[in-house]
Design a protein around this motif. Structure first.
Motif, PDB file in Angstrom:
ATOM      1  N   ARG A  61      -7.752  -4.550   3.932  1.00 27.99           N
ATOM      2  CA  ARG A  61      -8.415  -3.390   4.246  1.00 27.99           C
ATOM      3  C   ARG A  61      -7.985  -2.454   5.168  1.00 27.99           C
ATOM      4  NH1 ARG A  61     -14.717  -4.674   3.639  1.00 27.99           N
ATOM      5  NH2 ARG A  61     -14.730  -2.265   3.647  1.00 27.99           N
ATOM      6  N   ALA A  62      -7.799  -2.963   6.383  1.00 28.42           N
ATOM      7  CA  ALA A  62      -7.268  -2.182   7.391  1.00 28.42           C
ATOM      8  C   ALA A  62      -5.840  -1.726   7.330  1.00 28.42           C
ATOM      9  CB  ALA A  62      -7.223  -3.073   8.740  1.00 28.42           C
ATOM     10  N   LEU A  63      -5.140  -2.463   6.473  1.00 26.47           N
ATOM     11  CA  LEU A  63      -3.729  -1.978   5.909  1.00 26.47           C
ATOM     12  C   LEU A  63      -3.932  -0.869   4.815  1.00 26.47           C
ATOM     13  CD1 LEU A  63      -1.845  -5.118   6.492  1.00 26.47           C
ATOM     14  CD2 LEU A  63      -1.736  -3.115   8.023  1.00 26.47           C
ATOM     15  N   GLY A  64      -5.051  -0.708   4.147  1.00 30.27           N
ATOM     16  CA  GLY A  64      -5.221   0.349   3.086  1.00 30.27           C
ATOM     17  C   GLY A  64      -5.488  -0.209   1.875  1.00 30.27           C
ATOM     18  N   GLY A  65      -5.507  -1.601   1.707  1.00 32.53           N
ATOM     19  CA  GLY A  65      -5.917  -2.340   0.504  1.00 32.53           C
ATOM     20  C   GLY A  65      -7.515  -2.409   0.409  1.00 32.53           C
ATOM     21  N   ASP A  66      -7.767  -3.655  -0.236  1.00 27.16           N
ATOM     22  CA  ASP A  66      -9.161  -3.943  -0.274  1.00 27.16           C
ATOM     23  C   ASP A  66      -9.260  -5.344  -0.537  1.00 27.16           C
ATOM     24  OD1 ASP A  66     -12.108  -3.583  -0.473  1.00 27.16           O
ATOM     25  OD2 ASP A  66     -12.033  -2.317  -2.052  1.00 27.16           O
ATOM     26  N   VAL A  78       0.862  -1.042  -0.089  1.00 31.89           N
ATOM     27  CA  VAL A  78       0.069  -0.043   0.060  1.00 31.89           C
ATOM     28  C   VAL A  78       1.006   1.328  -0.077  1.00 31.89           C
ATOM     29  CG1 VAL A  78      -1.676   1.411   1.411  1.00 31.89           C
ATOM     30  CG2 VAL A  78      -1.914  -1.057   0.803  1.00 31.89           C
ATOM     31  N   ARG A  79       1.926   1.322   0.893  1.00 31.65           N
ATOM     32  CA  ARG A  79       2.727   2.612   1.160  1.00 31.65           C
ATOM     33  C   ARG A  79       3.530   2.736  -0.172  1.00 31.65           C
ATOM     34  NH1 ARG A  79       6.693   1.978   3.895  1.00 31.65           N
ATOM     35  NH2 ARG A  79       6.393  -0.267   4.698  1.00 31.65           N
ATOM     36  N   HIS A  80       3.947   1.708  -0.960  1.00 28.41           N
ATOM     37  CA  HIS A  80       4.657   1.898  -2.303  1.00 28.41           C
ATOM     38  C   HIS A  80       3.587   1.848  -3.420  1.00 28.41           C
ATOM     39  CE1 HIS A  80       8.727   2.188  -0.157  1.00 28.41           C
ATOM     40  NE2 HIS A  80       8.057   1.310   0.640  1.00 28.41           N
ATOM     41  N   ARG A  81       2.552   1.904  -3.369  1.00 27.87           N
ATOM     42  CA  ARG A  81       1.621   1.859  -4.339  1.00 27.87           C
ATOM     43  C   ARG A  81       2.000   0.619  -5.425  1.00 27.87           C
ATOM     44  NH1 ARG A  81       2.531   7.184  -3.193  1.00 27.87           N
ATOM     45  NH2 ARG A  81       0.851   8.481  -2.396  1.00 27.87           N
ATOM     46  N   LEU A  82       1.685  -0.458  -4.864  1.00 31.55           N
ATOM     47  CA  LEU A  82       1.954  -1.681  -5.694  1.00 31.55           C
ATOM     48  C   LEU A  82       0.771  -2.564  -5.585  1.00 31.55           C
ATOM     49  CD1 LEU A  82       5.550  -2.538  -4.228  1.00 31.55           C
ATOM     50  CD2 LEU A  82       5.145  -1.165  -6.509  1.00 31.55           C
ATOM     51  N   PRO A  83      -0.071  -2.511  -6.499  1.00 28.15           N
ATOM     52  CA  PRO A  83      -1.263  -3.361  -6.650  1.00 28.15           C
ATOM     53  C   PRO A  83      -1.018  -4.741  -7.166  1.00 28.15           C
ATOM     54  CG  PRO A  83      -1.115  -1.892  -8.830  1.00 28.15           C
ATOM     55  CD  PRO A  83       0.027  -1.285  -7.643  1.00 28.15           C
ATOM     56  N   VAL A  84      -1.556  -5.563  -6.215  1.00 26.05           N
ATOM     57  CA  VAL A  84      -1.260  -6.899  -6.364  1.00 26.05           C
ATOM     58  C   VAL A  84      -2.496  -7.669  -5.984  1.00 26.05           C
ATOM     59  CG1 VAL A  84      -0.254  -8.980  -5.453  1.00 26.05           C
ATOM     60  CG2 VAL A  84       1.317  -6.958  -5.958  1.00 26.05           C
ATOM     61  N   VAL A  85      -2.921  -8.789  -6.752  1.00 26.40           N
ATOM     62  CA  VAL A  85      -4.215  -9.538  -6.362  1.00 26.40           C
ATOM     63  C   VAL A  85      -3.556 -10.541  -5.604  1.00 26.40           C
ATOM     64  CG1 VAL A  85      -6.039 -10.951  -7.189  1.00 26.40           C
ATOM     65  CG2 VAL A  85      -5.623  -8.934  -8.440  1.00 26.40           C
ATOM     66  N   MET A  86      -4.237 -10.861  -4.426  1.00 29.25           N
ATOM     67  CA  MET A  86      -4.147 -11.935  -3.567  1.00 29.25           C
ATOM     68  C   MET A  86      -5.308 -13.044  -3.344  1.00 29.25           C
ATOM     69  SD  MET A  86      -2.474  -9.636  -0.658  1.00 29.25           S
ATOM     70  CE  MET A  86      -3.352  -8.205  -1.176  1.00 29.25           C
ATOM     71  N   VAL A  87      -5.161 -14.170  -3.654  1.00 29.10           N
ATOM     72  CA  VAL A  87      -6.051 -14.991  -3.708  1.00 29.10           C
ATOM     73  C   VAL A  87      -5.968 -16.240  -2.407  1.00 29.10           C
ATOM     74  CG1 VAL A  87      -7.585 -16.957  -4.634  1.00 29.10           C
ATOM     75  CG2 VAL A  87      -6.724 -14.739  -5.953  1.00 29.10           C
ATOM     76  N   ALA A 102     -11.054  -7.658  -8.189  1.00 27.60           N
ATOM     77  CA  ALA A 102      -9.667  -7.538  -7.731  1.00 27.60           C
ATOM     78  C   ALA A 102      -8.873  -7.005  -8.711  1.00 27.60           C
ATOM     79  CB  ALA A 102      -9.285  -8.838  -7.156  1.00 27.60           C
ATOM     80  N   PHE A 103      -8.890  -7.741 -10.017  1.00 23.45           N
ATOM     81  CA  PHE A 103      -7.970  -7.077 -10.982  1.00 23.45           C
ATOM     82  C   PHE A 103      -8.151  -5.732 -11.515  1.00 23.45           C
ATOM     83  CE2 PHE A 103      -6.917 -11.809 -11.439  1.00 23.45           C
ATOM     84  CZ  PHE A 103      -5.677 -11.938 -11.382  1.00 23.45           C
ATOM     85  N   ASP A 104      -9.346  -5.570 -11.153  1.00 20.14           N
ATOM     86  CA  ASP A 104      -9.732  -4.057 -11.787  1.00 20.14           C
ATOM     87  C   ASP A 104      -9.528  -3.048 -10.841  1.00 20.14           C
ATOM     88  OD1 ASP A 104     -10.690  -4.932 -14.146  1.00 20.14           O
ATOM     89  OD2 ASP A 104     -12.685  -5.170 -13.770  1.00 20.14           O
ATOM     90  N   SER A 105      -9.188  -3.511  -9.541  1.00 19.31           N
ATOM     91  CA  SER A 105      -9.099  -2.546  -8.309  1.00 19.31           C
ATOM     92  C   SER A 105      -8.054  -1.282  -8.228  1.00 19.31           C
ATOM     93  CB  SER A 105      -9.362  -3.120  -7.096  1.00 19.31           C
ATOM     94  OG  SER A 105      -7.964  -3.808  -6.646  1.00 19.31           O
ATOM     95  N   GLY A 106      -7.106  -1.921  -8.737  1.00 21.45           N
ATOM     96  CA  GLY A 106      -5.600  -0.926  -8.929  1.00 21.45           C
ATOM     97  C   GLY A 106      -5.105  -0.841  -7.635  1.00 21.45           C
ATOM     98  N   VAL A 107      -5.546  -1.708  -6.532  1.00 23.81           N
ATOM     99  CA  VAL A 107      -4.975  -1.671  -5.124  1.00 23.81           C
ATOM    100  C   VAL A 107      -4.561  -2.996  -4.573  1.00 23.81           C
ATOM    101  CG1 VAL A 107      -6.130   0.399  -4.674  1.00 23.81           C
ATOM    102  CG2 VAL A 107      -7.227  -2.042  -4.059  1.00 23.81           C
ATOM    103  N   PRO A 108      -3.915  -3.409  -3.782  1.00 28.31           N
ATOM    104  CA  PRO A 108      -3.756  -4.606  -3.032  1.00 28.31           C
ATOM    105  C   PRO A 108      -5.046  -5.319  -2.620  1.00 28.31           C
ATOM    106  CG  PRO A 108      -1.797  -3.149  -2.279  1.00 28.31           C
ATOM    107  CD  PRO A 108      -3.002  -2.177  -3.012  1.00 28.31           C
ATOM    108  N   TYR A 109      -5.593  -6.295  -3.323  1.00 30.55           N
ATOM    109  CA  TYR A 109      -6.779  -6.811  -3.294  1.00 30.55           C
ATOM    110  C   TYR A 109      -6.839  -8.361  -2.713  1.00 30.55           C
ATOM    111  CZ  TYR A 109     -12.062  -6.663  -4.037  1.00 30.55           C
ATOM    112  OH  TYR A 109     -13.601  -6.594  -3.925  1.00 30.55           O
TER     113      TYR A 109
END
Length: 551
Positions: free
Chosen positions: A503-508, A457-466, A525-532
């Motif tokens: 979500r608490a850490l700033g992602g979704d 989140v801090r370094h603006r690195l969007p990644v999908v987590m499953v 998730a892939f469309d979000s542009g944030v760590p999801y």
């Protein structure tokens, strides 16, 4: 690599950064510590500024550096403060050691000037790291820091690749020096021995049921195109593992990963390229029932220390892997009786694939892991980087996901260390900025590194987590029940809200409890542009079937 320009001036931290830049380093992975402040100063002054990416746990910094090495085939760089900073990174260095991943870890160290007086975080670190690095040592002279860092990167990037550890006492790192830059490293001759190449070529020409196995060093040694050409020219079936996955894409008729047991059980020759003959390959005992070891085995590796020594080899080649495969292809004749063998394996692949398709469409109310991968494979692009961090859940991923290109699959490798996921995800997003990046987490593995979502989140690195959330340690619960008739220490809390942690850490993120919810959640998730985080509650009764516990 171009020669160094100009002298190394300023403090030793600046010397180290200048040399690292020369070796292609663009990012320093670290967690702040006073023992290594001069390295940070060297990264941000003067221009150009090196990307300084700070994490929440040192193991993530090391895994990120290893991930860069895996993805770019050039050593990544982690900087760890002294004492616990270094010891927190040991599992990452051990993982890189067993994976043959190029990486340099530079550690802080208590100052030489008062060594032995009980200083803060005073620890002689290299002896601890020696077993899991190519080399581990201390530089005690400020004037030698630049040349030592140069040596470390040269060694890490040389076959057989791996991690190198170097620490510098705090007082030496802060000191200034004005010295000549390091000399270029001498080139080494890695030409394979012609007779060894001819032997393997002859074995392939005479075989009736040959199999090629392509592992990570096919990718790391830049031999992926040559490897594919060899298989296609000779018409030999291929099994891939590690970063060799994708050398032949999933649709390729020669790729027989789905018929692995048939291929290994009935082969008369297995040529293993760029991977050890370890538990993942039945220790090289191919052919015959229950690993009787009736098949001949040849081993092609990037350096002599990687050759299997626990069984007799019918042939072996060491050196540049691309050159070795090119030589074998030039000298070998297509085996004359391959059509029936290929047909047998392709029939087995079709049967397994049909079964896979059924499993991947399961509408069972309790979500089955294959259904997740059925939905995910429809979304993944050809350049997607897929990261596996887990046991049972990731075992299913290895079965159902076939990368479209080599180098795009990252997993912990033979050391089996959980917690690689966030570090590898950071590395993937930096190294492949336009690609999809998806990290597959077991709920057990999620507990090792999920706090580093904060880093994403801090370094603006969007990644999908499953996350495959079955509420158990799947690799342990079933085997313990089988051995003892009961299990202990194998349960987690069902449906833990890892998505809410993200979500608490700033992602979704979101929790998925029904199979029809999987595909829409993945698209979001892939469309979000944030760590999801897509946190999927899976059936704890569905445990990946395995014939071995790796012993």
């Amino acid at each position: 690599m171009s020669p160094f320009r100009g002298r190394l001036t300023g403090h030793a931290g600046a010397h180290a950064v200048t040399v690292a830049r020369h070796h292609g380093v663009t990012t320093m992975f670290t967690l702040s510590g006073g023992h290594v402040f001069p390295l940070y100063d060297g990264a941000v002054r003067p221009e150009p500024v090196m990307n300084l990416l700070d994490v929440r746990h040192e193991q993530t910094a090391v895994f990120a550096a290893e991930g860069v090495g895996k993805l770019t085939r050039t050593a990544g760089w982690a900087v760890l403060t002294a004492g616990p900073g270094v010891t927190n990174g040991i599992s990452g260095m051990a993982t890189a050691h067993f994976n043959g991943s190029p990486m340099v870890v530079l550690g802080g160290r208590a100052p030489d000037g008062r060594w032995g007086q009980g200083l803060l975080q005073e620890l002689d670190q290299p002896p601890i790291l020696e077993p899991v690095t190519k080399r581990a040592w201390t530089v005690h002279e400020t004037s030698r820091v630049g040349s030592a860092v140069h040596e470390a990167f040269t060694l890490a990037n040389s076959a057989h690749r791996g991690p190198v550890f170097l620490d510098i006492p705090m007082d030496r790192l802060y000191d200034h020096a004005d010295v000549e830059p390091p000399l270029p490293a001498p080139s080494t001759d890695r030409t394979p021995e012609p007779d060894a190449v001819a032997t393997v070529a002859h074995l392939l020409s005479e075989a009736e049921r040959p199999v090629l196995v392509y592992g990570s060093d096919v990718w790391l040694d830049g031999a992926e195109e040559t490897a594919r050409a060899l298989a296609e020219e000779l018409g030999i079936p291929v099994i891939t593992n590690g970063q060799g996955r994708g050398v032949l894409p999933g649709s390729h008729p020669l790729l027989v990963n789905r018929a692995r047991s048939t291929a290994f059980g009935q082969a008369d020759l297995v040529v293993v390229v760029g991977t050890p003959l370890d538990f993942r390959l039945g220790h090289g005992l191919f052919g015959g029932k229950n690993g009787a070891g009736l098949a001949k085995v040849a081993h092609v590796v990037d350096s002599a220390d990687q050759l299997a020594t626990h069984l007799g080899l019918a042939g072996s080649v060491t050196g540049d892997v691309a050159a070795a495969l090119r030589g074998i292809g030039d000298a070998a004749k297509p085996p004359s009786a391959l059509a029936q063998w290929r047909q047998l394996l392709q029939d087995a692949v079709r049967a397994a694939t049909a079964s896979d398709v059924e499993a991947m469409r399961s509408d069972a109310e309790a979500i089955q892991p294959p259904r997740i991968y059925g939905e995910l494979t429809r979304i993944l692009a050809d350049d997607a980087v897929v990261i596996g961090d887990g046991g049972d859940f990731v075992s299913y991923a290895g079965k159902y996901i076939e990368p479209a290109a080599p180098g795009n699959w990252l997993d912990p490798g033979p050391f089996g260390c959980l917690g690689t996921g966030m570090g590898y995800a950071i590395a993937a997003r930096l190294s492949r900025p336009s690609a999809q990046v998806v990290t597959l987490l077991g709920d057990g593995a999620a507990g090792f590194s999920l706090m580093d979502v904060d880093t994403l989140v801090r370094h603006r690195l969007p990644v999908v987590m499953v996350c495959g959330n079955n509420g158990i340690w799947g690799l342990e619960k079933a085997p313990m029940q089988l051995i003892y008739g009961y299990d202990v220490a194998a349960d987690l809390t069902p449906q833990t809200r890892y998505d809410e942690v993200v979500r608490a850490l700033g992602g979704d993120g979101e929790l998925v409890t029904r199979p029809e919810e999987i595909a829409p959640a993945l698209r979001r998730a892939f469309d979000s542009g944030v760590p999801y985080m897509v946190n999927v509650a899976t059936d704890p009764e569905n445990v990946y079937p395995r014939a071995t516990m790796g012993v």
